[in-house]
Design an enzyme around this catalytic site. Structure first.
Site, PDB file in Angstrom:
ATOM      1  N   HIS A  28     -41.182 -34.744  11.181  1.00 34.10           N
ATOM      2  CA  HIS A  28     -41.002 -33.548  12.279  1.00 34.10           C
ATOM      3  C   HIS A  28     -39.871 -32.680  11.315  1.00 34.10           C
ATOM      4  CE1 HIS A  28     -37.825 -35.615  13.988  1.00 34.10           C
ATOM      5  NE2 HIS A  28     -38.513 -36.503  14.758  1.00 34.10           N
ATOM      6  N   HIS A  82     -38.314 -47.558  22.245  1.00 34.47           N
ATOM      7  CA  HIS A  82     -38.142 -46.297  22.227  1.00 34.47           C
ATOM      8  C   HIS A  82     -39.657 -45.691  22.139  1.00 34.47           C
ATOM      9  CE1 HIS A  82     -37.108 -42.440  20.728  1.00 34.47           C
ATOM     10  NE2 HIS A  82     -37.306 -42.666  19.500  1.00 34.47           N
ATOM     11  N   GLU A  84     -40.921 -42.770  21.505  1.00 32.99           N
ATOM     12  CA  GLU A  84     -41.610 -41.817  20.368  1.00 32.99           C
ATOM     13  C   GLU A  84     -42.545 -42.420  19.673  1.00 32.99           C
ATOM     14  OE1 GLU A  84     -38.501 -39.903  17.863  1.00 32.99           O
ATOM     15  OE2 GLU A  84     -40.125 -38.383  17.211  1.00 32.99           O
ATOM     16  N   ASP A  86     -44.039 -42.693  16.770  1.00 32.50           N
ATOM     17  CA  ASP A  86     -43.915 -43.455  15.586  1.00 32.50           C
ATOM     18  C   ASP A  86     -43.620 -45.061  15.981  1.00 32.50           C
ATOM     19  OD1 ASP A  86     -41.202 -42.234  16.350  1.00 32.50           O
ATOM     20  OD2 ASP A  86     -40.198 -42.783  14.320  1.00 32.50           O
ATOM     21  N   HIS A 148     -32.500 -42.386  20.049  1.00 34.35           N
ATOM     22  CA  HIS A 148     -32.595 -40.778  19.620  1.00 34.35           C
ATOM     23  C   HIS A 148     -33.058 -39.978  20.736  1.00 34.35           C
ATOM     24  CE1 HIS A 148     -35.740 -38.427  17.406  1.00 34.35           C
ATOM     25  NE2 HIS A 148     -35.036 -37.750  17.511  1.00 34.35           N
ATOM     26  N   ASP A 167     -33.950 -46.526  16.522  1.00 28.89           N
ATOM     27  CA  ASP A 167     -33.843 -45.721  15.616  1.00 28.89           C
ATOM     28  C   ASP A 167     -32.194 -45.947  15.014  1.00 28.89           C
ATOM     29  OD1 ASP A 167     -36.113 -44.306  15.440  1.00 28.89           O
ATOM     30  OD2 ASP A 167     -35.516 -42.756  16.563  1.00 28.89           O
ATOM     31  N   TYR A 195     -30.452 -39.747   7.367  1.00 30.58           N
ATOM     32  CA  TYR A 195     -31.194 -40.105   8.608  1.00 30.58           C
ATOM     33  C   TYR A 195     -30.230 -39.769   9.870  1.00 30.58           C
ATOM     34  CZ  TYR A 195     -34.063 -42.656  12.131  1.00 30.58           C
ATOM     35  OH  TYR A 195     -34.718 -42.847  12.971  1.00 30.58           O
ATOM     36  N   HIS A 228     -36.631 -48.265  11.525  1.00 30.80           N
ATOM     37  CA  HIS A 228     -37.213 -47.867  10.192  1.00 30.80           C
ATOM     38  C   HIS A 228     -36.260 -48.244   9.120  1.00 30.80           C
ATOM     39  CE1 HIS A 228     -39.222 -44.269  12.159  1.00 30.80           C
ATOM     40  NE2 HIS A 228     -38.428 -44.331  12.853  1.00 30.80           N
TER      41      HIS A 228
HETATM   42 FE1  FEO Z   1     -37.225 -41.366  17.423  1.00 33.27          FE
HETATM   43 FE2  FEO Z   1     -38.041 -43.369  14.879  1.00 33.27          FE
HETATM   44  O1  FEO Z   1     -38.404 -42.509  16.393  1.00 33.27           O
END
Ligand code: FEO
Length: 402
Positions: A28, A82, A84, A86, A148, A167, A195, A228
């Protein structure tokens, strides 16, 4: 079990069962030059639990890794830290395949998952201080809103003294090495800072609160498993990454000026070079980022540890260069703090670029500390001396503020 992908043990009772995305280059708007990982974790408790899932196209890879340890249908608990996509992209499919007894998310997570997937699954809300019973161990929830997204939460596994930090403390870095201690510190620093700057900078105040919550848990943390990048398992590295988050959250100005510009016929480029020389001669550090080669996410990263933002643009059709507008829209959203600013630019007849650049900086809450330097057509030596003086002034102010 015979599977093409294998789980990796990260602590006594926990396995990494995520996926490596070697090819992603745009997350993104963030240039992920090193790819990324989507980390999911399997806790082998009496009631086996899956912590987060992976981006939808990686569902099979995750299921294969899980199947290398247990039959996925034996998973009794799924936790979504989370929403989101991903991390939640494979959640609905996983629930349908596994049929767990319970699925948990934060209160905001329950809402966000409903708004993403418009599903008919039962998801139980859990709050800070509440625990998920896994039989012989438990998971404690810590809501970390805006780290996040509003739904974000972390979970702490008591048996392994392990924090699933979604995150937080993560980075976009594809690697076969699963642990931070297997990777060079310079790479970890660069990617963790990038990041933070691009994903978390806007939420710096809530990150400081989240850090207080995490460090105030009153428990030992022997392992941090983010969603991540690599797992943190060495005490000195856990201290190091938390310390860096504390530092980045403070956003103390450094004696460094970031000079961002684009150029039409090289005048603005020459001006940028003279400004940089002035900053440097004053004793501060200058980083020059021409938009012909610098990506907006690299600029955000440089600003994370800077004290000044200096912008240069030619006037094009009464406006700034579109490339400058791109970067400034992005930076305005990230709201970097504690910067001073200045502008310069070239023009042929109307010359509005400096006015627009000042508007952007002012909107971002950046104090303009110097008069703009403007060059009509090609910069003369006298004009370049003025650019040098602008850089000198900024450099001296940065050192005064040290
Ligand atoms: Fe806020 Fe890795 O997603």
């Amino acid at each position: 079990m015979n599977q093409p992908f294998k789980a990796i043990k990260v602590s006594e009772n926990t396995y990494w069962v995520g996926a490596v995305d070697w090819g992603i280059r745009d997350f993104h708007g963030y240039a992920t030059k090193e790819g990324t990982t989507y980390n999911a974790y399997l806790v082998m408790a009496d009631k086996p639990a899956l912590i987060d899932t992976v981006k939808a196209p990686f569902y099979d890879e995750m299921m294969s890794r899980i199947s290398s340890i247990i039959d996925p249908c034996d998973i009794e608990i799924i936790v979504s830290n989370h929403s989101e996509m991903d991390h939640s992209g494979s959640l609905m499919k996983s629930i349908e395949a596994v049929k767990p007894d319970k699925v948990y998310a934060s209160t905001m997570g329950v809402k966000a998952l409903a708004e993403h997937f418009h599903h008919d699954k039962e998801i139980t809300a859990i709050k800070t201080g509440e625990k998920i019973d896994l039989g012989n161990m438990s998971l404690a929830a810590v809501e970390t809103r805006m780290v996040h997204w509003p739904d974000s939460m972390m979970t702490y596994l008591d048996a392994d003294k392990l924090l699933f930090s979604q995150d937080g403390f993560g980075m976009h870095l594809a690697s076969t090495e699963r642990f931070a201690d297997q990777l060079p510190e310079s790479l970890l620093y660069a990617e963790a800072a990038k990041y933070y700057a691009n994903i978390l900078l806007l939420y710096t105040k809530t990150i400081a609160q989240a850090l207080d919550k995490v460090t105030g848990l009153g428990v030992e943390i022997e392992c941090i498993c983010p969603d991540h990048g690599p797992v943190w398992r060495k005490p000195e590295q856990i201290k190091w990454i938390i310390g860096n988050y504390v530092k980045w959250a403070e956003q103390k100005p450094a004696s460094k000026a970031v000079i961002v510009y684009d150029t039409m016929w090289k005048t603005t480029q020459h001006m940028a070079d003279a400004v940089a020389d002035g900053v440097s001669q004053a004793g501060a550090i200058a980083r020059v980022l021409p938009l012909s080669s610098a990506h907006r996410s690299d600029i955000a990263t440089e600003i994370l540890e800077a004290g000044a933002l200096i912008l240069g643009s030619p006037t094009l059709n009464n406006q700034i260069f579109p490339s400058m507008a791109d970067v400034l829209t992005y930076l305005k959203g990230l709201k970097p703090q504690n910067l001073i600013g200045a502008v310069f630019g070239s023009f042929g007849w109307s010359g509005e670029s400096c006015k627009h650049l000042i508007e952007y900086l002012t909107d971002m809450g950046i104090e303009i500390v110097a008069e703009p330097v403007r060059s009509k057509y090609v910069a003369s030596d006298e004009l370049l001396v003025k650019c040098h003086e602008l850089g000198d002034l900024i450099g001296k102010k940065l050192l005064e503020n040290k």
